[in-house]
Scaffold this motif. Structure first.
Motif, short mmCIF file in Angstrom:
data_model
loop_
_atom_site.label_atom_id
_atom_site.label_comp_id
_atom_site.label_asym_id
_atom_site.label_seq_id
_atom_site.Cartn_x
_atom_site.Cartn_y
_atom_site.Cartn_z
N SER A 1 6.78 4.01 -3.09
CA SER A 1 8.13 4.10 -3.89
C SER A 1 7.81 4.46 -5.35
O SER A 1 8.34 5.09 -5.96
N ASP B 1 10.37 5.15 -7.98
CA ASP B 1 11.42 3.90 -7.51
C ASP B 1 10.57 2.76 -7.66
O ASP B 1 9.67 2.39 -6.98
N PRO C 1 11.93 -0.99 -5.21
CA PRO C 1 12.59 -0.41 -4.18
C PRO C 1 13.44 -1.45 -3.29
O PRO C 1 12.56 -2.80 -3.12
N GLN C 2 14.50 -1.18 -2.88
CA GLN C 2 14.99 -2.13 -1.86
C GLN C 2 14.87 -1.73 -0.20
O GLN C 2 14.83 -2.63 0.65
N ASN D 1 11.99 -0.16 2.22
CA ASN D 1 10.71 0.60 2.49
C ASN D 1 10.60 1.64 3.69
O ASN D 1 10.85 1.45 4.79
N TYR D 2 10.54 2.87 3.02
CA TYR D 2 10.50 3.94 4.05
C TYR D 2 9.20 3.97 4.75
O TYR D 2 9.17 5.06 5.54
N GLY E 1 13.35 3.78 7.02
CA GLY E 1 13.73 2.63 6.06
C GLY E 1 14.18 1.28 6.72
O GLY E 1 14.89 1.18 7.38
N GLY F 1 12.67 -4.75 0.95
CA GLY F 1 13.09 -5.42 -0.56
C GLY F 1 14.17 -6.29 -0.68
O GLY F 1 14.15 -6.79 -1.77
N ASN G 1 13.04 10.40 -0.64
CA ASN G 1 14.34 9.78 0.25
C ASN G 1 15.67 10.39 0.09
O ASN G 1 16.46 9.82 0.21
N TYR H 1 19.40 6.49 -0.99
CA TYR H 1 20.05 5.16 -1.02
C TYR H 1 19.90 4.92 -2.70
O TYR H 1 19.12 5.00 -3.52
#
Length: 557
Positions: free
Chosen positions: A59, A64, A67-68, A70-71, A78, A82, A462, A526
């Motif tokens: 991220s 980013d 990040p909220q 996690n990919y 995702g 986060g 993303n 996102y």
């Protein structure tokens, strides 16, 4: 010729000597279990936390920084780590990763850093309150090498919990000052509580239980000195804005949709509680995730037998340690609390954190009252403990652990980690009732049927983009887990993002879906929520005030 006592000789040592010892202990205590032959135990949470680090690094590379989602986890679909697992303390490991070190190398250096900080924080926390270097060193030594902490580091890879253990002495300083010391320094407690919250939410709950115990034991004192209660109230209020960046988004997500954690508890307390005999057996072997260790159990017993000789604080700490030791056993009726907030503790052995801390602090504070008055005895005791710990760790490394979560693995085995199946033991933050699992292709799942044309599908980082031409209203399902904060924009007739429904007769609940009609283009990614952004601002400003306060205070001092 002038003779120096042992204490005088100790005072003559350079100020940096304790830190050199701590550095040696930080490496030596895990050498045979983490560093030797580049082999590490495949702990319960190791792959999950490695995936968190790798996802955070990815991220950051994509711009980013907070990040909220996690990919890396779920292979690109995702996972909201986060939101539910604050990333704050993972940034050092992530920075090591971004310098070009391998993922496992970054993690190992991170462990060494946490080990060292654990000794240092324990040492200075005790020294701040008691101003005794010998006892402070003893506490740091015992605490940093405690079996429960090392089990968390080695056998469980429980990053959140061993980070919380690192911070716990600092939090205790805040508690002590409000209840027993200078309550005007109440601001240390919310800082410590916030850091614990960012490290491990469940441990923050244990801190609250510890505070409740002290409030009950010192009720009369607090009633007479109401300034202490006011200080505790101010500390509580101050903690909220400091943790708003994590607390409010977490609450928002849990009220927005139902997640597995709200339906199916990962553990039940009664099922994982053990008898005292079983804990003793684990302590003898000195391995396992619920290892209190013979040392702490022995010191707790000695302290109970000589409790009348302890200081007032020491007595309270030993009684609290005994209480939580009983709570950790199967003798306590945990089944009465399975449907209550107490089940969030998950593992009764988590109470060992409090047992370990309270026992070792009480012993260090009252070491001269527990038959350890002679310096030579203390030195011998410390030396034997160090040798025993290193031999025990070596034995754990060399012994056969069998297959499963705690098998030994070479560093190179982690080069192939892909994050697709590393969601943690309970996968508790997947949408509740989710039954289908889409292949993580990183692209849109094409709808079938006549009159549906999807072109220019692509994914950059993303961000998903595509063009569509459909003869009738059509649902487009993306390989993204559905959380609040996803956004869609484009041209044509399209809906907001929503929870997916059916795809070729399969229930796709838990994935992100957009309904389209006619012709147009879509962009899905996102963006977060208003609450996330406002909470970030609140916490940033609050921590800014804390920083300014300490800078000004230092200038005045």
């Amino acid at each position: 010729m002038r003779q120096f006592t042992w204490t005088q000789k100790l005072k003559k040592l350079p100020k940096w000597t304790p830190y050199l010892v701590f550095l040696f202990l930080s490496i030596g205590s895990i050498y045979f279990t983490v560093l030797h032959n580049q082999t590490i135990f495949y702990g319960d949470d190791l792959s999950f936390n490695l995936s968190r680090i790798e996802g955070l690094a990815g991220s950051i590379l994509n711009g980013d920084y907070f990040p909220q989602i996690n990919y890396f986890l779920t292979g690109g679909m995702g996972y909201a780590t986060g939101i539910f697992y604050p990333n704050l303390f993972l940034y050092p490991a992530t920075l090591f990763r971004l310098t070009g070190l391998s993922l496992i190398q970054s993690y190992v250096i991170f462990i060494l850093l946490v080990n060292f900080c654990t000794f240092v924080i324990a040492y200075h926390s005790f020294l701040y309150l008691h101003r005794k270097k010998r006892e402070s060193f003893l506490f740091a030594f015992l605490y940093g090498l405690s079996s429960y902490r090392l089990s968390d580091v080695v056998f469980r890879a429980a990053v959140g919990e061993y980070l919380a253990i690192m911070l716990f002495p600092f939090v205790f300083v805040g508690i002590y000052l409000i209840i027993f010391g200078d309550e005007k320094k109440w601001f240390l407690l919310p800082i410590g509580m916030a850091l614990i919250f960012f490290a491990h939410l469940l441990t923050a709950g244990l801190v609250i239980l510890l505070i409740i115990c002290f409030l009950v034991m010192n009720g009369r004192r607090l009633w007479r000195e109401k300034t202490r209660l006011r200080s505790l109230f101010f500390a509580t209020l101050t903690t909220i804005p400091l943790v708003a960046v994590s607390l409010f988004p977490m609450g928002e997500q849990l009220t927005f949709q139902r997640l597995r954690v709200q339906d199916n508890p990962v553990f039940y307390l009664q099922k994982t509680a053990k008898t005292i005999g079983q804990y003793l057996e684990i302590g003898v072997k000195n391995s396992g995730y619920n290892n209190l260790g013979l040392l702490v159990m022995g010191l707790l017993l000695i302290s109970l037998l000589r409790i009348m000789k302890l200081s007032s604080l020491g007595k309270q700490l030993i009684l609290i340690a005994l209480l939580f030791f009983i709570l950790s056993t199967s003798y306590f009726p945990h089944w009465l609390f399975h449907d209550t907030i107490f089940n969030m503790v998950q593992l009764p052995s988590r109470y060992f954190l409090l047992v370990t801390f309270c026992t070792l602090w009480a012993v260090a504070e009252n070491v001269t009252k527990l038959a350890f008055s002679k310096p030579k005895v203390v030195v011998g005791f410390v030396a034997l403990l160090l040798i025993g710990t290193l031999i025990s760790n070596f034995h754990s490394q060399m012994s056969t652990m069998g297959n499963g979560a705690r098998r030994k693995a070479k560093y190179e085995e982690f080069l192939a980690i892909d994050g697709q199946k590393e969601l943690g033991y309970g996968v508790e933050f997947l949408p509740s009732g989710m039954t289908s699992w889409m292949a993580p292709t990183g692209l849109l799942s094409n709808p079938s049927g006549e009159g549906v044309t999807i072109t220019d599908m692509k994914r950059e980082r993303n961000i998903f983009t595509l063009s569509y031409d459909v003869a009738q209203q059509t649902n487009l399902i993306f390989p993204l887990l559905y959380y609040k904060g996803y956004h869609v924009e484009g041209t044509g007739d399209f809906s907001k993002v929503h929870d997916a429904r059916k795809f070729e007769k399969a229930d796709m609940h838990g994935f992100l879906e957009v309904t389209v009609s006619g012709q147009g283009e879509l962009k899905v990614w996102y963006v977060g929520t208003l609450i996330q952004k406002v909470s970030f601002g609140i916490s940033t400003i609050s921590w800014g005030f804390v920083l300014i306060y300490f800078i000004r205070k230092r200038k005045i001092d």
